[in-house]
Design a protein around this motif. Sequence first.
Motif, PDB file in Angstrom:
ATOM      1  N   SER A 116      42.385  48.772  29.481  1.00 51.58           N
ATOM      2  CA  SER A 116      43.560  48.086  30.018  1.00 51.58           C
ATOM      3  C   SER A 116      43.425  47.777  31.507  1.00 51.58           C
ATOM      4  N   ALA A 117      42.345  48.228  32.113  1.00 47.36           N
ATOM      5  CA  ALA A 117      42.196  48.104  33.565  1.00 47.36           C
ATOM      6  C   ALA A 117      41.292  46.960  33.987  1.00 47.36           C
ATOM      7  N   VAL A 118      40.354  46.564  33.117  1.00 46.87           N
ATOM      8  CA  VAL A 118      39.369  45.544  33.487  1.00 46.87           C
ATOM      9  C   VAL A 118      39.351  44.441  32.441  1.00 46.87           C
ATOM     10  N   GLN A 119      39.520  43.206  32.902  1.00 46.55           N
ATOM     11  CA  GLN A 119      39.479  42.029  32.048  1.00 46.55           C
ATOM     12  C   GLN A 119      38.309  41.154  32.484  1.00 46.55           C
ATOM     13  N   LEU A 120      37.681  40.472  31.529  1.00 50.04           N
ATOM     14  CA  LEU A 120      36.564  39.592  31.842  1.00 50.04           C
ATOM     15  C   LEU A 120      36.911  38.154  31.472  1.00 50.04           C
ATOM     16  N   LYS A 121      36.499  37.215  32.328  1.00 46.81           N
ATOM     17  CA  LYS A 121      36.730  35.797  32.068  1.00 46.81           C
ATOM     18  C   LYS A 121      35.450  35.008  32.337  1.00 46.81           C
ATOM     19  N   TYR A 122      35.138  34.121  31.414  1.00 51.53           N
ATOM     20  CA  TYR A 122      33.969  33.253  31.553  1.00 51.53           C
ATOM     21  C   TYR A 122      34.336  31.994  32.330  1.00 51.53           C
ATOM     22  N   GLN A 123      33.550  31.708  33.376  1.00 49.20           N
ATOM     23  CA  GLN A 123      33.730  30.478  34.136  1.00 49.20           C
ATOM     24  C   GLN A 123      32.840  29.411  33.500  1.00 49.20           C
ATOM     25  N   SER A 124      33.472  28.470  32.812  1.00 50.64           N
ATOM     26  CA  SER A 124      32.725  27.472  32.035  1.00 50.64           C
ATOM     27  C   SER A 124      32.179  26.331  32.879  1.00 50.64           C
ATOM     28  N   GLU A 125      32.649  26.197  34.109  1.00 50.06           N
ATOM     29  CA  GLU A 125      32.199  25.102  34.975  1.00 50.06           C
ATOM     30  C   GLU A 125      31.655  25.675  36.278  1.00 50.06           C
ATOM     31  N   SER A 126      30.338  25.579  36.442  1.00 49.08           N
ATOM     32  CA  SER A 126      29.689  26.215  37.593  1.00 49.08           C
ATOM     33  C   SER A 126      30.063  25.565  38.922  1.00 49.08           C
ATOM     34  N   ASP A 127      30.666  24.387  38.893  1.00 47.12           N
ATOM     35  CA  ASP A 127      31.077  23.725  40.141  1.00 47.12           C
ATOM     36  C   ASP A 127      32.356  24.328  40.720  1.00 47.12           C
ATOM     37  N   TYR A 128      33.011  25.176  39.951  1.00 45.27           N
ATOM     38  CA  TYR A 128      34.288  25.732  40.389  1.00 45.27           C
ATOM     39  C   TYR A 128      34.219  27.254  40.527  1.00 45.27           C
ATOM     40  N   VAL A 129      35.099  27.774  41.366  1.00 49.66           N
ATOM     41  CA  VAL A 129      35.190  29.215  41.594  1.00 49.66           C
ATOM     42  C   VAL A 129      36.460  29.778  40.967  1.00 49.66           C
ATOM     43  N   PHE A 130      37.605  29.183  41.329  1.00 48.51           N
ATOM     44  CA  PHE A 130      38.900  29.698  40.870  1.00 48.51           C
ATOM     45  C   PHE A 130      39.499  28.890  39.712  1.00 48.51           C
ATOM     46  N   ARG A 131      39.161  27.624  39.645  1.00 50.17           N
ATOM     47  CA  ARG A 131      39.651  26.794  38.531  1.00 50.17           C
ATOM     48  C   ARG A 131      39.133  27.379  37.209  1.00 50.17           C
ATOM     49  N   ASN A 132      39.946  27.349  36.177  1.00 48.81           N
ATOM     50  CA  ASN A 132      39.676  27.940  34.861  1.00 48.81           C
ATOM     51  C   ASN A 132      39.880  29.456  34.845  1.00 48.81           C
ATOM     52  N   ILE A 133      40.051  30.047  36.009  1.00 50.08           N
ATOM     53  CA  ILE A 133      40.176  31.504  36.110  1.00 50.08           C
ATOM     54  C   ILE A 133      41.597  31.913  36.489  1.00 50.08           C
ATOM     55  N   ILE A 134      42.131  31.348  37.559  1.00 52.55           N
ATOM     56  CA  ILE A 134      43.483  31.675  38.008  1.00 52.55           C
ATOM     57  C   ILE A 134      44.468  30.753  37.293  1.00 52.55           C
ATOM     58  N   GLY A 135      45.265  31.345  36.399  1.00 52.94           N
ATOM     59  CA  GLY A 135      46.260  30.568  35.674  1.00 52.94           C
ATOM     60  C   GLY A 135      47.503  30.335  36.513  1.00 52.94           C
ATOM     61  N   THR A 136      48.395  29.508  36.016  1.00 52.19           N
ATOM     62  CA  THR A 136      49.585  29.141  36.791  1.00 52.19           C
ATOM     63  C   THR A 136      50.493  30.329  37.069  1.00 52.19           C
ATOM     64  N   GLU A 137      50.466  31.338  36.201  1.00 50.53           N
ATOM     65  CA  GLU A 137      51.328  32.507  36.375  1.00 50.53           C
ATOM     66  C   GLU A 137      50.622  33.677  37.044  1.00 50.53           C
ATOM     67  N   ASP A 138      49.332  33.551  37.306  1.00 50.78           N
ATOM     68  CA  ASP A 138      48.565  34.664  37.874  1.00 50.78           C
ATOM     69  C   ASP A 138      48.837  34.841  39.361  1.00 50.78           C
ATOM     70  N   ARG A 139      48.838  36.094  39.785  1.00 54.30           N
ATOM     71  CA  ARG A 139      48.922  36.439  41.205  1.00 54.30           C
ATOM     72  C   ARG A 139      47.991  37.613  41.458  1.00 54.30           C
ATOM     73  N   PHE A 140      47.157  37.468  42.478  1.00 53.43           N
ATOM     74  CA  PHE A 140      46.192  38.507  42.816  1.00 53.43           C
ATOM     75  C   PHE A 140      46.402  38.957  44.254  1.00 53.43           C
ATOM     76  N   MET A 141      46.311  40.260  44.479  1.00 51.39           N
ATOM     77  CA  MET A 141      46.385  40.758  45.849  1.00 51.39           C
ATOM     78  C   MET A 141      45.124  40.415  46.628  1.00 51.39           C
ATOM     79  N   PHE A 142      43.994  40.289  45.912  1.00 45.27           N
ATOM     80  CA  PHE A 142      42.754  39.951  46.615  1.00 45.27           C
ATOM     81  C   PHE A 142      41.750  39.342  45.643  1.00 45.27           C
ATOM     82  N   THR A 143      40.831  38.576  46.184  1.00 46.36           N
ATOM     83  CA  THR A 143      39.624  38.165  45.484  1.00 46.36           C
ATOM     84  C   THR A 143      38.443  38.725  46.272  1.00 46.36           C
ATOM     85  N   MET A 144      37.341  38.964  45.586  1.00 45.29           N
ATOM     86  CA  MET A 144      36.134  39.459  46.249  1.00 45.29           C
ATOM     87  C   MET A 144      34.926  38.760  45.648  1.00 45.29           C
ATOM     88  N   CYS A 145      33.853  38.686  46.423  1.00 50.58           N
ATOM     89  CA  CYS A 145      32.678  37.958  45.954  1.00 50.58           C
ATOM     90  C   CYS A 145      31.453  38.360  46.760  1.00 50.58           C
TER      91      CYS A 145
END
Length: 309
Positions: free
Chosen positions: A157-186
């Motif tokens: 319940s603590a870790v979710q995985l998402k596949y980024q289908s478009e290598s040209d993007y970083v956040f698109r396809n990942i951050i949905g309209t209802e999502d809110r994150f305290m931080f991103t890291m890379c």
Amino acid sequence: MPAEKSSLHIRNKHRHPYDFDQLISCVPELKQYVFTNAYSTVTINFSIPKAVKLLNKALLQNFYRIQDWDIPEDNLCPPIPGRADYVHYIADLLAEYRNTIPEGASVKGLDIGTGANLVYPLIAYHEYGWKMTGTDINESSLANAREILEHNPHLSSAVQLKYQSESDYVFRNIIGTEDRFMFTMCNPPFHDSEEAAIKGNIRKTKNLGKPKSRKPLFNFGGQQSELWCEGGELAFVKRMINESTLYSSQVLWFTSLISKKDNLPQLTALLKNIQAVDFKIIDMAQGQKISRILAWTFIPEEERKNWLL
């Protein structure tokens, strides 16, 4: 007795010399790679990929309760102390406008390029109870990350995985309209080509005292998406900064490791150009390796304390 690694973050569990007896009790196979060097220090040969991977496996089990951690031979095997430092400095960043570090599942973080190793989410959950999402453009890497989660059901319940289908993007396809994150890291790809990555590894193995071989052998592993991309670190982080403007109200702090200090002037100029409300450069060090975290936000200072509460 080796000195404490004072360059690491004060909360980093790896500031003290490794207790190899304890680590070998976690992963007995590590024993064959442990020796006492010319300075009477018990260590391993860090130029041997298998030794590095077994050390990581033991560290993750001993300090972070991660069972049966493993990665394919051709995937990046990150140094655990440095990865832990990044997590702890993010905790300090989140605590800046509060009395304490925010902990628990209400703190959601996004790890861009989590890789097969899944190390950032593993450490972030164990240290602070944060809920993490790991993303990657490599499906086989994510498949291995899922195997790690299957061996550690307490993380379900603590870790979710998402596949980024478009290598040209970083956040698109990942951050949905209802999502809110305290931080991103890379930890962005550093090199701009395979040739540059190989040359860099030759320099590193030479510094570790390992003779050159005809076939390049990456002691910390790494696939193309992990080690190089067109334009290297600078181009990748520029793309991340530009794309972050589209999610400015959904993330409190965007962050990225920056290995090359010379990239900072262009990146900070871009942050000013896109009118980021604030940005910070947080210095990090692990032994002789110097790095830094670039963090930026579009959230006004007076709103940060109560953000997501």
